[in-house]
Structure formats: C-alpha cells, structure tokens
Design an enzyme around this catalytic site. Structure first.
Site, mmCIF file in Angstrom:
data_model
loop_
_atom_site.group_PDB
_atom_site.id
_atom_site.type_symbol
_atom_site.label_atom_id
_atom_site.label_comp_id
_atom_site.label_asym_id
_atom_site.label_seq_id
_atom_site.Cartn_x
_atom_site.Cartn_y
_atom_site.Cartn_z
ATOM 1 N N GLY A 1 -16.830 33.654 -20.663
ATOM 2 C CA GLY A 1 -16.427 32.266 -20.457
ATOM 3 C C GLY A 1 -17.288 31.594 -19.415
ATOM 4 C CB SER A 2 -16.690 28.527 -17.452
ATOM 5 O OG SER A 2 -15.571 28.817 -16.626
ATOM 6 C CD GLU B 1 -21.933 39.629 -21.394
ATOM 7 O OE1 GLU B 1 -22.858 38.786 -21.420
ATOM 8 O OE2 GLU B 1 -22.134 40.838 -21.216
ATOM 9 C CG LEU B 2 -20.353 34.642 -16.281
ATOM 10 C CD1 LEU B 2 -20.585 34.534 -14.776
ATOM 11 C CD2 LEU B 2 -18.877 34.458 -16.614
ATOM 12 C CB CYS C 1 -23.215 31.374 -23.590
ATOM 13 S SG CYS C 1 -23.035 32.973 -24.358
ATOM 14 C CD GLU D 1 -22.981 27.197 -20.879
ATOM 15 O OE1 GLU D 1 -23.139 28.032 -21.783
ATOM 16 O OE2 GLU D 1 -22.133 27.323 -19.973
#
Length: 490
Positions: free
Chosen positions: A244-245, A264-265, A298, A392
């Site tokens: 996520g963020s 996992e960003l 992402c 992003e």
C-alpha cells in the site's frame, strides 16, 4: 459465502458480508458498516459488517491455535495438495472471480480475467515451492573442534502472519501473501482493502473447500485506521506483510516494533527510451505500462525519458496509441481503460494535472475527467518539482521528458525518493547492463516496461518503495526462520 439480502434505493438486492473468523462469517447487527461501491456506475453492490477490535483479537487467537495444533505439523505434500486443488478450483471458477473483481474494483473484464489467471499461477508456484523449502547440511568439521559432529539448518514456519492488502489487485496481491504463508505452514490474518472485500471472502471459501483448515485463514474487514494497530501489535503475530501507501507502510513498521516486516510501497517508475530502441515496440509497451488498470499500479510508467533525437517521433507514436485506447464500461469486452477506484481519486489526478499546467506543463492528450473516468493523459514540458513527476500519481497519467546524454538521464531517473522498478529500451548491450547496474531500483527491465511482473521473480523496492521481497520463493523465505540442529556423535 453466506449472504444477507438488503435493498438499495433502486430496489436491487445487494450482499451483506462480514469478517470470517474461525470459519464463521460475522454479521453483528450492531456492527459499523462500509458500503462497497461499483466505481464505474456508483451502484451499491455490498455492505461490510466491520470487525471490532475484539474480533481481530479473536481472529489472531484462532490463527495461533490452529498453527500450534495443525499447520506447523502439516507435511509439505499436504500443504502442496491444498494449494494445487485451490488452483484447479480457481481456474474452474475464473469467470466468477473475474466478474467479482471487475465489479468491486472497476477493472476492465479483460484485465480482471488476466488477474485471475495470474492468481492461478501463484497458487501453482506455491504448491511446487512447498515441496522445495530446503535447508542445508553444515560441515561442522570445517571448524576446529567440529569433528564427529553433524549439523543441519532447516526452515521452519514463523506462526501467525498479518497480511494487509490494497484495492488494485484484490485477488492476486492477496495470494502473494496468503499462498506462500500456507506453503511454509503458517497461518494468516488477512485485512483486505475496504473498497474490494468481496474477492477475499470468495478466496476464503475456495481455500476451505480445498482442504485448508478454516481458522488457518482469518479475514477481518473494516477501516485500517481502526483495526491495523490491534492486528499488528498482537504478540501472537510473528510477521507483518503490507502492500500500500508509504505513509501507512512506514507507520505499520513502527507499530510492528521488532517483528519482521515486508513493505511493498509506492513508486513513480522511470522508463528510458534510447534512440536505438525499437520505438514502435517501446511505444506499445509504454501504452500498456502507463494505463493498465487506469495507471493504478505501483510500477506503472510515470516518468518516460526519451532521447532528444527521437523525442517527437516517439511521443507521436505514443500519442497515437494512447488515443486509440477504449475508455468506458469495465463489463464491455472492448474496454481497455475503466474508472479510477473513486471519484475522489480521479479528482486528485485532475487537480495534479491542472497544477502542472499552471506551472508550465502542456497536455499532449487527455487531461479530462468524467466522474471516475479519467482520460489517458500525456504531459509535456514538465519539471522535476511538479507532483506529476516527483510523487506517485497512481492515475492514467504519464510525463514525457527529453534527454541528451546517458549521464543526464541516469541522474534524473535516480533523482527520486522511490526505487521499485524501471524499464530501459535500447539495443546496446553494454548500455543495457550499465543502466541495469546503476539504476537505484529493486528491479530493472531491459526492453520491457517497468510494470512487468512475473509472480515467481523477486519483487520489492529500495528507498521509500519498501523493504523485503515478494515472489513466491522469496516471500516464503521471509515467512520462515532458519533453525540450527547439531548432533555430536558418540
């Protein structure tokens, strides 16, 4: 999956779903509720009965109990069989799952089917790797005093894994956490995204039917702000894995304390197009990379650097392909770009484009919004301090930036707080390996776009893009510990 019908204003029946704790769906009448809305047409498709903090604790306790009693003792061939059967059942029910994903996430049905096909593959990879969780024999006599000793290092499961997942791949990203956890012999408490909860409940039913003990996978629904701290800080949780963020991810790491964490960003992936590349191939790749699932990935292409001598030729090719994308109803087989997850997300993208234009950017194509539908957009004349470049964007927006020298573009590509994946398009093998080595990324593709991911490869970023690796075998290593066993021969 248990359902309770209710009525919308239009008279259409909708599902009411709840958390699944110890095999039972929880539908307390006094539970707070969240509406699940179809992003394309705004229809109410389900309501969630949110879990309480007490129910989160119950879920963790149940997962811990079944780990101690069953999962840690389950032989590898049984874990493999469960995962293999789940893959078979998922393939048989692929259209049901694809329709569910398309409805709750607004994903075009063609892309939703591709996600399910990948999910089948994830289960098969995990089934195979469950039988290959190898340790090693250690030659103790390599050390003075190690004569007449035998030692092994074996991998053992950690226990309860807390998994927190996003909306953009509501089945496949869930399985990237659930499948390797099962393969190792762990149990899982899953907190899926509130916007896309339906596929998680479907998955639980499928895994239970495949032979997984009901309490080995617990599903808790509700707002992350209210549930995540209770979940992450529970002493029985031995690892946390989050996608996520960045803001949420780094906060979760703080909450987790000394527990191992995989994050996992986000990213704003650079893709570099050199003059010696196959420009037609690269333009097609950027069309896919920038606009798959409305840019809500992402590793979507966001910064596209083009060698100046072919800049106009390449951007014209890209514009032609982007303007041919079919935007519309996710249920339409022809649709290539559907809605963003919420109107708020689309409004944010629109505001970033307007801000960039006010700062001097030029809209080559797109830039318009109709509700949750945001037209695929190419921005020129951007600068590195614009949000659409340095942050992003998570929307169907790409920026195109000319460059002259290798040194210049390498510096520009690395000048970011993010570092997940990158793409480099060139026919020069020396240049390809140089950039693969010098780009500050968790992964670099040559003549493939940054968005490319196969489910068995190591996947994870550096810098603000996270810590740890996913990809089935790599996730399994992170969800297990190495235990030493030594024996002195008498």
């Amino acid at each position: 999956m248990q359902k309770i019908d209710s009525k919308t204003a239009g008279g259409k029946s909708v599902q009411r779903i709840g958390s699944i704790i110890n095999g039972e769906q929880r539908l307390r009448e006094d539970a707070a509720t969240i509406e699940v809305i179809n992003p394309y047409n705004g229809e109410l498709i389900a309501t969630i009965a949110c879990a309480s903090k007490a129910e989160v604790k119950e879920a963790v306790d149940g997962a811990h109990a079944v780990f101690q009693k069953t999962m840690r003792h389950m032989p590898a061939h049984e874990r493999s069989k469960i995962l293999r059967k789940a893959a078979i059942l998922l393939e048989e029910r692929s259209e049901q799952f694809a329709r569910c994903i398309s409805e709750e996430a607004g994903k075009p049905i063609v892309e939703a089917r591709a996600e399910v096909a990948r999910a089948v593959q994830v289960l098969l990879f995990a089934s195979e790797e469950a039988k290959r969780l190898h340790g090693e024999q250690i030659p103790m006599d390599s050390a003075i005093g190690g004569e007449n000793q035998i030692a092994i290092a074996k991998r053992v499961p950690l226990g309860v894994i807390a998994a927190i997942t996003p909306f953009n791949f509501p089945l496949n990203l869930v399985l990237h956490k659930v499948a390797p956890a099962i393969a190792v012999g762990n149990t899982i408490v899953l907190k899926p995204a509130e916007k896309t909860p339906l596929s998680a409940n479907l998955l639980h039913s499928l895994l239970e039917e495949s032979g997984l003990p009901a309490s080995a996978l617990q599903v808790v629904h509700g707002p992350g702000a209210q549930l995540v701290e209770t979940l992450v800080t529970d002493p029985a949780v031995k690892k946390v894995t989050f996608t996520g963020s960045g803001k949420v991810g780094w906060h979760i790491q703080e909450l987790a304390g000394r527990k191992p964490v995989t994050l996992e960003l986000g990213s704003n992936a650079p893709n570099i197009i050199f003059a010696d590349a196959n420009l037609e191939q690269a333009a097609l790749a950027m069309t896919i990379a920038g606009f798959t699932f409305a840019g809500q990935a992402c590793v979507s292409a966001q910064r596209i650097y083009i060698e100046e001598s072919v800049y106009e030729e390449f951007v014209s090719l890209l514009q032609q392909k982007v303007e041919q994308l079919v935007v519309g109803d996710p249920n339409d087989e022809a649709t290539q770009l559907g809605p963003m997850i919420t109107e708020e997300a689309a409004e944010r993208a629109e505001s970033w484009v307007r801000e960039a234009v006010a700062q001097g950017a030029f809209i080559r194509t797109g830039g318009t919004r109709n509700g949750t539908l945001f037209a695929p957009t190419i921005l020129e004349h951007v600068t590195k301090d614009m949000k659409v470049v340095c942050m992003e964007v998570f929307a169907p927006i790409v920026t195109v930036i000319p460059f002259v020298s290798e040194e210049e573009v390498l510096q520009e590509a690395n000048d970011s707080e993010y570092g997940l994946q990158a793409g480099v398009f060139t026919s020069n093998i020396q240049r390809a390996f140089t950039f693969a080595d010098k780009l500050e990324m968790g992964g670099v593709w040559i003549n493939e776009p940054s968005v490319r991911r196969f489910d068995h490869m190591p996947y994870g970023g550096v810098k603000e893009s996270g810590i740890g690796k996913e990809g089935i075998r790599y996730a399994m290593e992170g969800m297990s510990d190495v235990k030493f066993i030594g024996i002195k021969l008498i």
